[in-house]
Write an enzyme that holds these catalytic residues in place. Structure first.
Site, PDB file in Angstrom:
ATOM      1  N   SER A 120     -58.663  36.677 -63.489  1.00 24.59           N
ATOM      2  CA  SER A 120     -57.264  36.271 -63.299  1.00 24.59           C
ATOM      3  C   SER A 120     -57.019  34.786 -63.181  1.00 24.59           C
ATOM      4  O   SER A 120     -55.874  34.341 -63.254  1.00 24.59           O
ATOM      5  CB  SER A 120     -56.695  36.933 -62.050  1.00 24.59           C
ATOM      6  OG  SER A 120     -56.361  38.253 -62.353  1.00 24.59           O
TER       7      SER A 120
ATOM      8  N   SER B  74     -54.104  38.235 -63.959  1.00 17.53           N
ATOM      9  CA  SER B  74     -52.898  38.536 -63.216  1.00 17.53           C
ATOM     10  C   SER B  74     -52.120  37.308 -62.763  1.00 17.53           C
ATOM     11  O   SER B  74     -50.954  37.420 -62.390  1.00 17.53           O
ATOM     12  CB  SER B  74     -53.260  39.364 -61.976  1.00 17.53           C
ATOM     13  OG  SER B  74     -54.082  38.611 -61.088  1.00 17.53           O
TER      14      SER B  74
ATOM     15  N   LYS C 131     -49.897  31.322 -55.682  1.00 15.09           N
ATOM     16  CA  LYS C 131     -49.792  32.693 -56.205  1.00 15.09           C
ATOM     17  C   LYS C 131     -49.407  33.634 -55.057  1.00 15.09           C
ATOM     18  O   LYS C 131     -49.950  33.513 -53.950  1.00 15.09           O
ATOM     19  CB  LYS C 131     -51.143  33.104 -56.804  1.00 15.09           C
ATOM     20  CG  LYS C 131     -51.156  34.504 -57.423  1.00 15.09           C
ATOM     21  CD  LYS C 131     -52.517  34.813 -58.036  1.00 15.09           C
ATOM     22  CE  LYS C 131     -52.620  36.214 -58.592  1.00 15.09           C
ATOM     23  NZ  LYS C 131     -53.964  36.519 -59.109  1.00 15.09           N
TER      24      LYS C 131
HETATM   25  N1  GLN Z   1     -57.452  41.725 -65.523  1.00 14.23           N
HETATM   26  C1  GLN Z   1     -58.363  42.152 -64.510  1.00 14.23           C
HETATM   27  C2  GLN Z   1     -57.834  43.375 -63.816  1.00 14.23           C
HETATM   28  O1  GLN Z   1     -56.822  43.828 -64.200  1.00 14.23           O
HETATM   29  C3  GLN Z   1     -58.641  41.059 -63.531  1.00 14.23           C
HETATM   30  C4  GLN Z   1     -57.577  40.877 -62.541  1.00 14.23           C
HETATM   31  C5  GLN Z   1     -57.934  39.847 -61.523  1.00 14.23           C
HETATM   32  O2  GLN Z   1     -58.845  39.047 -61.733  1.00 14.23           O
HETATM   33  N2  GLN Z   1     -57.240  39.883 -60.416  1.00 14.23           N
HETATM   34  O3  GLN Z   1     -58.435  43.874 -62.912  1.00 14.23           O
END
Ligand code: GLN
Length: 489
Positions: free
Chosen positions: A188, A164, A89
Site C-alpha cells: 500500500s 490502499s 492516511k
Molecule cells: N493491496 C493489498 C491488499 O489489499 C495491500 C494492502 C496494504 O498494503 N494495506 O491487501
C-alpha cells in the site's frame, strides 16, 4: 484567499525540497502560517475533483504553524520538519480528529490520542493538514474500497491512484501536501507511489512504531513516509523511526541519518534483478521503464546480476492467507459498542453486533473476514494458515540468500501502470494480482523504496521497487537516489 496569502504554487517552483522550504521558514523568509493557509486553499480547490482528504485538522495545523513562526522569529530552530505541511492516511490516529480507516463502521469515532509516528512528526515541527482517503481498513489496491468514494489519480482522473493509500500518494502528486504518512501491509505504500509518480518508503518491520495505526494484519503492517523526492522521504523516515515503548515489536536498532546516507553514491553496489519479476504478466511498457532504471544504475557504476527468488509464485496465496487470518482477528473488535457506527434496528445484543458489522463493513472487508476465519478454523488451520506461515519462512530465507550476493534488489513495483476506475472491481482475484511484486517483501519483513523510473507512452507514471536487507534502508535510499539522478521522467 486573503491578499497576504501567497498562492501555494509560489512555494513549489522547482527546485523546492523539504530542506529548502525549512530553510525559508527558519530564516523567517517564509511564514509557516502562510504556507499552511496556501495548502488549505489548494486543497479546497482540488479536493472536490480528486477526493483525497476525508477531513481537515485546520485548527491544530494553524496553531502549530504559529508556534513554528514564533520560534523562528526568536531565532530558535523549530525542528527538522519546521512548518512542513503533511497529510496523514486515515488509518493513523490523531487526537480528537475523525479516524475512519475508510470505513463506515468507524464513522463518528474520535480517538483520544496520537499515533507515535504522528506525534513524532509534529514534535519535529510538521504541520498536520488532515486525514487522507484510503481503502477500507487498508484493504485494496485501487482505493475503490473506501466507504467515502474512490480517490482519482491526479495524473489522469479516469484512473485509480493505487491502493490502499490512494489519498496518501495523490496528495503529494497533486501538491496538496509536501509529504504524507501512510501504511503498507502488502504494497500500500509502494504501489500507489508507483501509480502517482512519487517516492514511497517501506521501512523494515519494526523500524517505525505501529502504535496508533488501526490494525489490518499486525505481522505485516508498517508505517512509512511519502514525498516528491528520495532525500525528503529519507529525512522523514529519520524523524519517525526508532524504538517506542508503546509498540513491543518496534526495534531498538540505531536510527542513522538516512538523508546523509542517501547522498552517498551507488558506485560498486551490487544490484540483483530477479527473473521472476520480469516474467509473464508484466506490461511491456512497465518492463521497458524498469529496464531503463536498471541501465541508469549500471551507468552509475553498479554491477547488475540475476538473483533467484523461485518461491515468488506462491507469494499471493501466502499473503492473502496470512493477511486475511490476521484481519479476521483484528476486526473482531468492531462490534457496534466500542467504536463508531451502531445499527439502530436491533432488538437483542447479538442482533446489534451482527447488524452493526453487516451495515458497517463493506464487501471487501467482509470477504476477508470470511476468508481469514475459514483459514484459521479447526479443520483447515494446518492446511492453510500453517502452510502459509511455512512458505512465508521460505520466502524470507530466499531473500536472505539473495542478499548474501547483492546489496539491493530491483524490480517493477506493479505489473501495470495505473488502471481505469472500475476496471478490476468486479474481479477480486485480478485486483489481488496487482500486488504480485510487493507482497514478498511484506512477508519477508525487509525494507524498500519505490522511486519513479519513467512513464508509459500515455504519460502514466511507472515506479521501480528497490529492496534491501532488514534495517538497511540506507542502501535502498542510495539506490533509489541513483535511479532518481538519471532523471528518466
Ligand atoms: N493491496 C493489498 C491488499 O489489499 C495491500 C494492502 C496494504 O498494503 N494495506 O491487501
Amino acid at each position: 484567499m486573503s491578499s497576504e496569502v501567497k498562492p501555494v504554487e509560489s512555494y513549489v517552483e522547482t527546485p523546492q525540497t523539504l530542506a529548502e522550504l525549512r530553510a525559508g521558514i527558519t530564516s523567517g523568509a517564509t511564514k509557516a502560517a502562510d504556507l499552511a493557509a496556501g495548502y488549505y486553499e489548494r486543497i479546497a480547490a482540488v479536493n472536490p475533483r480528486l477526493n483525497v482528504y476525508l477531513s481537515l485538522t485546520k485548527e491544530r495545523a494553524l496553531e502549530q504553524a504559529a508556534r513554528v513562526d514564533e520560534l523562528a522569529a526568536k531565532g530558535e530552530v523549530p525542528g527538522v520538519l519546521a512548518g512542513i505541511p503533511v497529510g496523514i492516511k486515515d488509518v493513523l490516529v490523531m487526537r480528537g480528529a475523525p479516524a475512519t480507516a475508510g470505513s463506515k463502521i468507524l464513522q463518528g469515532y474520535h480517538p483520544p490520542y496520537d499515533a507515535t509516528s504522528v506525534a513524532r512528526l509534529e514534535a519535529a515541527g510538521a504541520v498536520l493538514l488532515g486525514k487522507l482517503n484510503c481503502d477500507e481498513f487498508a484493504m485494496g489496491s485501487s482505493n475503490e474500497n473506501s466507504a467515502y468514494g474512490p480517490v482519482r489519480n491526479p495524473v489522469d482522473a479516469e484512473r485509480v491512484p493505487g491502493g490502499s493509500s490512494g489519498g496518501w500518494a495523490a496528495a503529494v502528486a497533486a501538491n496538496m501536501a509536501v509529504a504524507t504518512l501512510g501504511s503498507d501491509t502488502g504494497g500500500s505504500i509502494r504501489q500507489p507511489a508507483s501509480f502517482c509518480g512519487v517516492v514511497g518508503v517501506l521501512p523494515t518491520y519494526g523500524r517505525v512504531s505501529r502504535y496508533g495505526l488501526i490494525a489490518f494484519a499486525s505481522s505485516l503492517d508498517r508505517v512509512g513516509p511519502l514525498a516528491a523526492n528520495v532525500r525528503d522521504a529519507a529525512t522523514i523516515l529519520g524523524v519517525i523511526a526508532g524504538h517506542d515503548p508503546k509498540d513491543a515489536t518496534s526495534s531498538a536498532a540505531a536510527v542513522i541519518d538516512y538523508a546523509a546516507e542517501s547522498d552517498k553514491g551507488v558506485e560498486r553496489l551490487r544490484i540483483g534483478a530477479p527473473a521472476e519479476y520480469f516474467a509473464e504478466g508484466l506490461d511491456p511498457e512497465v518492463r521497458g521503464c524498469s529496464e531503463e532504471g536498471i541501465s541508469a544504475l549500471e551507468a552509475e557504476g553498479c554491477t547488475v546480476k540475476p538473483v533467484a527468488l523461485p518461491h515468488t509464485k506462491y507469494a499471493i496465496p501466502t499473503y492473502y492467507l496470512v493477511a486475511t487470518a490476521e484481519a479476521s482477528a483484528n476486526l473482531a473488535r468492531f462490534d457496534g459498542v466500542r467504536y463508531g457506527y451502531r445499527s439502530a434496528d436491533s432488538e437483542t445484543l447479538a442482533a446489534m453486533y451482527a447488524h452493526s458489522r453487516d451495515q458497517g463493513f463493506g464487501a471487501e472487508v467482509k470477504r476477508r473476514i470470511l476468508l481469514g476465519t475459514y483459514a484459521l478454523s479447526a479443520g483447515y488451520y494446518d492446511a492453510y494458515y500453517l502452510k502459509a506461515q511455512q512458505v512465508r519462512r521460505l520466502l524470507a530465507k530466499e531473500y536472505l540468500r539473495a542478499f548474501a550476493e547483492v546489496d539491493a534488489i530491483v524490480t517493477p513495483t506493479a505489473p501495470t501502470a495505473p488502471f481505469k476506475l472500475g476496471e478490476k472491481t468486479g474481479d477480486p482475484l485480478a485486483m489481488y494480482l496487482a500486488d504480485i511484486y510487493t507482497v514478498t517483501a511484506s512477508l519477508a519483513g525487509i525494507c524498500g523504496v519505490t522511486v519513479p523510473c519513467g512513464k508509459t507512452s500515455a504519460g502514466l507514471p511507472v515506479g521501480m521497487q528497490v529492496l534491501a536487507r532488514h534495517f538497511d534502508e540506507g542502501t535502498a535510499f542510495r539506490v533509489a537516489r541513483g535511479v532518481e539522478r538519471a532523471g528518466i521522467l
